[in-house]
Design a protein around this motif. Sequence first.
Motif, PDB file in Angstrom:
ATOM      1  N   HIS A  30     -24.406  16.774 -67.494  1.00  0.00           N
ATOM      2  CA  HIS A  30     -24.919  17.364 -66.499  1.00  0.00           C
ATOM      3  C   HIS A  30     -26.315  17.570 -66.285  1.00  0.00           C
ATOM      4  CE1 HIS A  30     -25.046  20.687 -69.584  1.00  0.00           C
ATOM      5  NE2 HIS A  30     -25.930  21.159 -68.851  1.00  0.00           N
ATOM      6  N   GLU A  80     -25.019  23.487 -65.307  1.00  0.00           N
ATOM      7  CA  GLU A  80     -23.501  23.698 -66.005  1.00  0.00           C
ATOM      8  C   GLU A  80     -23.362  25.199 -66.045  1.00  0.00           C
ATOM      9  OE1 GLU A  80     -20.614  21.133 -68.446  1.00  0.00           O
ATOM     10  OE2 GLU A  80     -22.143  22.090 -69.809  1.00  0.00           O
ATOM     11  N   ASN A  81     -24.162  25.774 -66.980  1.00  0.00           N
ATOM     12  CA  ASN A  81     -23.960  27.163 -67.402  1.00  0.00           C
ATOM     13  C   ASN A  81     -24.440  28.142 -66.545  1.00  0.00           C
ATOM     14  OD1 ASN A  81     -22.603  25.855 -69.835  1.00  0.00           O
ATOM     15  ND2 ASN A  81     -24.932  25.401 -70.795  1.00  0.00           N
ATOM     16  N   LYS A 100     -26.018  16.926 -72.387  1.00  0.00           N
ATOM     17  CA  LYS A 100     -24.524  16.758 -72.671  1.00  0.00           C
ATOM     18  C   LYS A 100     -23.956  18.264 -72.325  1.00  0.00           C
ATOM     19  CE  LYS A 100     -21.364  14.532 -74.994  1.00  0.00           C
ATOM     20  NZ  LYS A 100     -20.124  15.438 -74.466  1.00  0.00           N
ATOM     21  N   SER A 101     -22.576  17.885 -71.823  1.00  0.00           N
ATOM     22  CA  SER A 101     -21.696  18.998 -71.443  1.00  0.00           C
ATOM     23  C   SER A 101     -20.909  19.448 -72.593  1.00  0.00           C
ATOM     24  CB  SER A 101     -20.867  18.673 -70.155  1.00  0.00           C
ATOM     25  OG  SER A 101     -21.414  18.287 -69.198  1.00  0.00           O
ATOM     26  N   ILE A 102     -20.397  20.748 -72.486  1.00  0.00           N
ATOM     27  CA  ILE A 102     -19.782  21.438 -73.700  1.00  0.00           C
ATOM     28  C   ILE A 102     -18.496  20.507 -73.877  1.00  0.00           C
ATOM     29  CG2 ILE A 102     -18.567  23.509 -74.496  1.00  0.00           C
ATOM     30  CD1 ILE A 102     -20.784  24.963 -72.945  1.00  0.00           C
ATOM     31  N   GLN A 103     -17.661  20.177 -72.774  1.00  0.00           N
ATOM     32  CA  GLN A 103     -16.310  19.566 -72.845  1.00  0.00           C
ATOM     33  C   GLN A 103     -16.539  17.843 -73.125  1.00  0.00           C
ATOM     34  OE1 GLN A 103     -13.475  21.311 -73.216  1.00  0.00           O
ATOM     35  NE2 GLN A 103     -14.731  23.234 -72.984  1.00  0.00           N
ATOM     36  N   SER A 104     -16.968  17.328 -71.884  1.00  0.00           N
ATOM     37  CA  SER A 104     -17.272  15.932 -71.959  1.00  0.00           C
ATOM     38  C   SER A 104     -18.180  15.575 -70.928  1.00  0.00           C
ATOM     39  CB  SER A 104     -15.880  15.221 -71.600  1.00  0.00           C
ATOM     40  OG  SER A 104     -15.337  15.372 -70.511  1.00  0.00           O
TER      41      SER A 104
END
Length: 275
Positions: free
Chosen positions: A199, A229-230, A192-196
Amino acid sequence: MRKIILLVLIMAIIQSDAFSQIELQKKYTLFNPVPRDKMRDMSTDRPDITENPNSVDAGHFQMETDLFKTSRSKNDGITSVENNYNLANLKLGLTHNTDLQLVVGSYVNSYDKDATGKKFNNTSGFGDLTIRIKHNLWGNDGGKTAFALMPYINLPTSKDNNAVEGGIIFPLSVDIGDGFDFGTQIQVDILKSIQSGYHTGLLQSIVVGKELSKSLETFVESYYNYDFENKKFDLSFNGGMGYSVTKNLKFDAGFNLGLIKNTDKVYFIGFSFRY
């Protein structure tokens, strides 16, 4: 000539018998269990990170658990701690080559603490549930190599998680002789991505195990984990030992030491039991 014909006949009978045994085993299911005297040697996914490609015999139950597992990381003077009690992997053999697994975080306590030892963000309770299916593609009944597919889905049943995540694992093992085994896996995670949205994450490991005696074994392992993502990269060196009390009960202990800043340091003790 007669000796050659006799040898060929003997080999044909042996191969036919082995083939018949494998075909007979494939008829066993969850509701028609493999007889106990025909069960394979117990294979476990613990204590290393690298999963084992061999599945649980059809109609049989296996439990593999961390009796206690503690994970620690430090960042900017803050130490994050997570303690798991009875982090259990419950397995059920469905067919000759497939088992169903439920990973249960029975009780999890996590907190942060500052340089003075003061705790904050202290939470406790039931952990997440992970459903996994292992399907062995080859090597379940012996041979130098074994390979499997393991799709999984993680359900957010803990207080600190609200995202459904999943992925797939590809474990491979190789018997390299003289009591040594080599294993590796590639794991693709859908996170789950931080925003929406979601990834990808990637984990790859290698492990070498050594049978020291009929009851005692040890392993060394390394793995990396990368979050796309990170842009976060973790690298760890792991080790541990296992002791088989019986062919259906084994205790183990080990560690995962982060080799890069902020990578978790993990210590655990657990056991595996088959019925």
